[in-house]
Design a protein around this motif. Structure first.
Motif, PDB file in Angstrom:
ATOM      1  N   ASP A 205       0.831  -1.203   0.000  1.00  0.00           N
ATOM      2  CA  ASP A 205       0.000   0.000   0.000  1.00  0.00           C
ATOM      3  C   ASP A 205       0.864   1.251   0.000  1.00  0.00           C
ATOM      4  O   ASP A 205       0.566   2.226  -0.700  1.00  0.00           O
ATOM      5  CB  ASP A 205      -0.926  -0.014   1.215  1.00  0.00           C
ATOM      6  CG  ASP A 205      -1.726   1.276   1.341  1.00  0.00           C
ATOM      7  OD1 ASP A 205      -2.404   1.641   0.356  1.00  0.00           O
ATOM      8  OD2 ASP A 205      -1.666   1.924   2.394  1.00  0.00           O
ATOM      9  N   ASP A 206       1.958   1.251   0.779  1.00  0.00           N
ATOM     10  CA  ASP A 206       2.852   2.397   0.808  1.00  0.00           C
ATOM     11  C   ASP A 206       3.362   2.730  -0.588  1.00  0.00           C
ATOM     12  O   ASP A 206       3.561   3.894  -0.932  1.00  0.00           O
ATOM     13  CB  ASP A 206       4.060   2.124   1.713  1.00  0.00           C
ATOM     14  CG  ASP A 206       3.698   2.083   3.182  1.00  0.00           C
ATOM     15  OD1 ASP A 206       2.635   2.625   3.542  1.00  0.00           O
ATOM     16  OD2 ASP A 206       4.472   1.503   3.957  1.00  0.00           O
ATOM     17  N   HIS A 208       2.055   1.356  -3.746  1.00  0.00           N
ATOM     18  CA  HIS A 208       1.162   1.291  -4.898  1.00  0.00           C
ATOM     19  C   HIS A 208      -0.259   1.745  -4.639  1.00  0.00           C
ATOM     20  O   HIS A 208      -1.050   1.830  -5.565  1.00  0.00           O
ATOM     21  CB  HIS A 208       1.119  -0.145  -5.446  1.00  0.00           C
ATOM     22  CG  HIS A 208       2.470  -0.698  -5.759  1.00  0.00           C
ATOM     23  ND1 HIS A 208       3.334  -0.081  -6.644  1.00  0.00           N
ATOM     24  CD2 HIS A 208       3.124  -1.796  -5.310  1.00  0.00           C
ATOM     25  CE1 HIS A 208       4.455  -0.788  -6.719  1.00  0.00           C
ATOM     26  NE2 HIS A 208       4.352  -1.822  -5.919  1.00  0.00           N
ATOM     27  N   GLY A 209      -0.636   2.039  -3.392  1.00  0.00           N
ATOM     28  CA  GLY A 209      -2.002   2.425  -3.111  1.00  0.00           C
ATOM     29  C   GLY A 209      -2.918   1.232  -2.991  1.00  0.00           C
ATOM     30  O   GLY A 209      -2.513   0.076  -3.148  1.00  0.00           O
ATOM     31  N   ASP A 258      -9.299   3.680   1.392  1.00  0.00           N
ATOM     32  CA  ASP A 258      -8.536   4.457   0.425  1.00  0.00           C
ATOM     33  C   ASP A 258      -9.051   4.274  -0.999  1.00  0.00           C
ATOM     34  O   ASP A 258      -8.795   5.110  -1.864  1.00  0.00           O
ATOM     35  CB  ASP A 258      -7.055   4.076   0.503  1.00  0.00           C
ATOM     36  CG  ASP A 258      -6.153   5.093  -0.190  1.00  0.00           C
ATOM     37  OD1 ASP A 258      -6.411   6.312  -0.029  1.00  0.00           O
ATOM     38  OD2 ASP A 258      -5.214   4.695  -0.879  1.00  0.00           O
ATOM     39  N   THR A 409       5.803   5.933  -1.665  1.00  0.00           N
ATOM     40  CA  THR A 409       5.405   6.541  -2.937  1.00  0.00           C
ATOM     41  C   THR A 409       3.981   7.051  -2.891  1.00  0.00           C
ATOM     42  O   THR A 409       3.672   8.134  -3.402  1.00  0.00           O
ATOM     43  CB  THR A 409       5.555   5.514  -4.075  1.00  0.00           C
ATOM     44  OG1 THR A 409       6.853   4.923  -4.017  1.00  0.00           O
ATOM     45  CG2 THR A 409       5.360   6.173  -5.427  1.00  0.00           C
ATOM     46  N   ARG A 410       3.085   6.258  -2.292  1.00  0.00           N
ATOM     47  CA  ARG A 410       1.695   6.681  -2.240  1.00  0.00           C
ATOM     48  C   ARG A 410       1.544   7.998  -1.495  1.00  0.00           C
ATOM     49  O   ARG A 410       0.804   8.888  -1.920  1.00  0.00           O
ATOM     50  CB  ARG A 410       0.836   5.605  -1.561  1.00  0.00           C
ATOM     51  CG  ARG A 410      -0.618   6.027  -1.398  1.00  0.00           C
ATOM     52  CD  ARG A 410      -1.311   5.262  -0.292  1.00  0.00           C
ATOM     53  NE  ARG A 410      -2.593   5.883   0.014  1.00  0.00           N
ATOM     54  CZ  ARG A 410      -2.749   6.906   0.846  1.00  0.00           C
ATOM     55  NH1 ARG A 410      -1.695   7.419   1.463  1.00  0.00           N
ATOM     56  NH2 ARG A 410      -3.945   7.415   1.055  1.00  0.00           N
ATOM     57  N   ASN A 411       2.241   8.150  -0.377  1.00  0.00           N
ATOM     58  CA  ASN A 411       2.103   9.370   0.398  1.00  0.00           C
ATOM     59  C   ASN A 411       2.683  10.577  -0.326  1.00  0.00           C
ATOM     60  O   ASN A 411       2.168  11.695  -0.199  1.00  0.00           O
ATOM     61  CB  ASN A 411       2.760   9.210   1.769  1.00  0.00           C
ATOM     62  CG  ASN A 411       1.881   8.438   2.732  1.00  0.00           C
ATOM     63  OD1 ASN A 411       0.796   7.996   2.384  1.00  0.00           O
ATOM     64  ND2 ASN A 411       2.356   8.266   3.949  1.00  0.00           N
ATOM     65  N   VAL A 446       1.004   4.201  -8.422  1.00  0.00           N
ATOM     66  CA  VAL A 446       0.092   4.304  -7.284  1.00  0.00           C
ATOM     67  C   VAL A 446      -1.341   4.146  -7.751  1.00  0.00           C
ATOM     68  O   VAL A 446      -1.770   4.799  -8.698  1.00  0.00           O
ATOM     69  CB  VAL A 446       0.260   5.673  -6.585  1.00  0.00           C
ATOM     70  CG1 VAL A 446      -0.768   5.844  -5.488  1.00  0.00           C
ATOM     71  CG2 VAL A 446       1.670   5.817  -6.042  1.00  0.00           C
ATOM     72  N   SER A 448      -4.862   4.695  -6.176  1.00  0.00           N
ATOM     73  CA  SER A 448      -5.614   5.207  -5.040  1.00  0.00           C
ATOM     74  C   SER A 448      -6.759   6.060  -5.542  1.00  0.00           C
ATOM     75  O   SER A 448      -6.544   7.103  -6.157  1.00  0.00           O
ATOM     76  CB  SER A 448      -4.703   6.037  -4.117  1.00  0.00           C
ATOM     77  OG  SER A 448      -5.471   6.717  -3.152  1.00  0.00           O
TER      78      SER A 448
END
Length: 493
Positions: A205-206, A208-209, A258, A409-411, A446, A448
């Motif tokens: 998740d961090d 790729h979302g 998300d 990367t998502r953040n 990502v 999301s």
């Protein structure tokens, strides 16, 4: 809610603490030392997801020998030392890929073995495997085949196939609960596999979302709760299973959250909260309320967000983690902002900042590895945005995007999307378009719905400003965006 029947058995054999490694950490907290490990890995081109929990497991002796990626990082950090100098045992003495042909079906313990423990030993695993290089505990897992199956099953297939492929080698498949045969009680390997599944979902998740992960992660969650009904070999194992199932429910709930599935997320968070209340797990309860507050804010229920955040703080106070209390104060601030209560929001923000400045502690939960200067600034930006203070919001969003660890990367995409929207509403369309283009460049990595929705809102605000520098390019590229490519274990394909 499920239950667990526990039978008495011999106590787990305690590992031998790694005192040499603990001395090397010195006065730093486990989280601070983990950050140094990740930084050292980047210096030599390695990629590891070290966190405070991993450091704690090394120091407790649970990880007797690191995988090859961690070995290279540790030897880079401490030149001139060997693994033995760092308190690890020789690699040849660590259990390896034992009897792969015997993994296809659960078996009873061999003479002299404890139920639920692996058997045999083999050579170290293949260092070229990207899962192993990216996964902190793979080489020390009681059964390497379990991690291999988790890797494949989380990112391929779907539905019942995922559940069976992920959990059958561990004796966790739903079929194990069939009435025609008694289920096998869970042991340490099953508990560890569940904990690894939670870490893996968070890591993916961090990067790729949530959108490509949610449905694939739900099946292991169902099977994990089915496992609780089957019972465990020891009380300590049952406690780990309940905590792991609760954390997995929160992780799956976040993936739903998300990706815009608010009703699903609410159900998963409630399941985690019930598990926490049933077992008296204050840490899990605080985590469940924390995410419930976040969800309530996003779903347009700000008063519920405030109440949930306050409940989380009551559960968290005895835990001794100022950073956790800081995050929970930010959740409360978000609720006050949604209620347009500027005074309540500012008080909660001040409390969050003061608690954050007290620093990290050993009591900080493992799942909070994402919470640092960047997240603090990003959540504050969201509060100012909700209050309509676009100048403060854009300043904090820019700070968040610049401070974020490249691992998340998502953040980075999230904070930059927040920045683009705040700049657009502040009346700075050229800078907003520039930030929006940076987000579009990240969307192949990502997935999301939250970020995509934010970017769509920014595009609507910028439509009247097409003649401003860069705005037309952003609008055209946004309009032609077809969605992210499918994500597999190693990244977009």
């Amino acid at each position: 809610m499920t239950s667990s029947t526990v039978t008495s058995s011999q106590p787990d054999r305690p590992p031998r603490p790694n005192l040499a490694f603990r001395r090397l950490r010195g006065p730093r907290s486990p989280a601070e030392f983990a950050a140094l490990v990740r930084r050292a890995a980047r210096e030599i081109g390695e990629r590891v997801s070290c966190d405070a929990r991993y450091v704690g497991r090394v120091e407790a002796g649970e990880i007797r020998c690191p995988n090859y990626a961690y070995e290279r990082v540790f030897l880079h950090m401490f030149p001139g030392r060997t693994l033995t100098d760092l308190g690890f045992v020789p690699r040849s003495s660590v259990r390896g890929r034992a009897a792969r042909t015997a993994v296809a079906a659960p078996r009873g313990p061999a003479p002299g073995e404890t139920a639920g423990e692996p058997h045999g030993a083999a050579e170290p695993y293949d260092p070229r495997d990207p899962w192993q290089n990216d996964h902190p505990n793979h080489a020390n897992h009681p059964n390497h085949e379990e991690s291999d199956v988790l890797r494949r099953a989380f990112m391929t297939g779907g539905g019942a196939t995922v559940a069976a492929a992920t959990l059958a080698p561990l004796g966790l498949a739903p079929a194990a609960a069939a009435a025609d045969r008694p289920p096998r009680r869970a042991g340490a390997p099953e508990a560890m596999a569940l904990e690894e599944a939670v870490r893996r979902i968070r890591l993916l998740d961090d990067r790729h979302g949530a959108d490509g992960l949610y449905r694939r992660a739900a099946a292991p969650l169902r099977a994990a709760y089915a496992l609780l009904d089957a019972g465990a070999t020891r009380q300590t194992t049952a406690d780990r299973l309940h905590a792991g199932a609760g954390e997995l429910a929160i992780s799956v709930g976040w993936l739903a959250h998300d990706s815009g599935r608010f009703d699903d997320a609410r159900s998963h968070y409630a399941e985690a909260l019930a598990t926490a209340r049933m077992t008296g797990d204050a840490g899990l309860e605080a985590h469940a309320f924390c995410n419930t507050a976040f969800l309530a804010r996003d779903a347009g229920r700000p008063r519920e967000a405030v109440r949930a955040a306050q409940a989380a703080q009551r559960a968290a106070r005895p835990l001794g983690s100022d950073r956790l209390l800081s995050l929970l104060a930010l959740r409360e601030a978000g609720g006050w902002a949604g209620l347009a209560d500027r005074t309540g929001c500012e008080r909660a923000l001040a409390r969050a900042q003061a608690l954050f400045e007290r620093g990290r502690a050993d009591a900080d939960p493992e799942w909070m590895s994402f919470y640092g200067e960047a997240e603090l600034a990003g959540l504050e930006a969201q509060c100012w945005s909700a209050l309509g203070d676009w100048r403060r919001a854009s300043r904090q969003a820019r700070r968040a995007a610049q401070a974020q660890d490249p691992h998340f990367t998502r953040n980075i995409a999230l904070y930059t999307a927040e920045l683009a929207d705040d700049l657009a509403r502040e009346g700075r369309p050229d800078e907003a378009a520039e930030a929006g283009l940076r987000v579009l460049a990240l969307l192949d990595q990502v997935q999301s719905s939250r970020i995509q929705g934010m970017l769509a809102g920014t595009a609507r605000v910028l439509l009247p400003h097409r003649r401003a520098s860069g705005v037309a390019e952003f609008l055209d590229r946004h309009a032609s965006y077809k969605g992210p490519r499918p994500v597999r274990d190693g990244g977009p394909v």
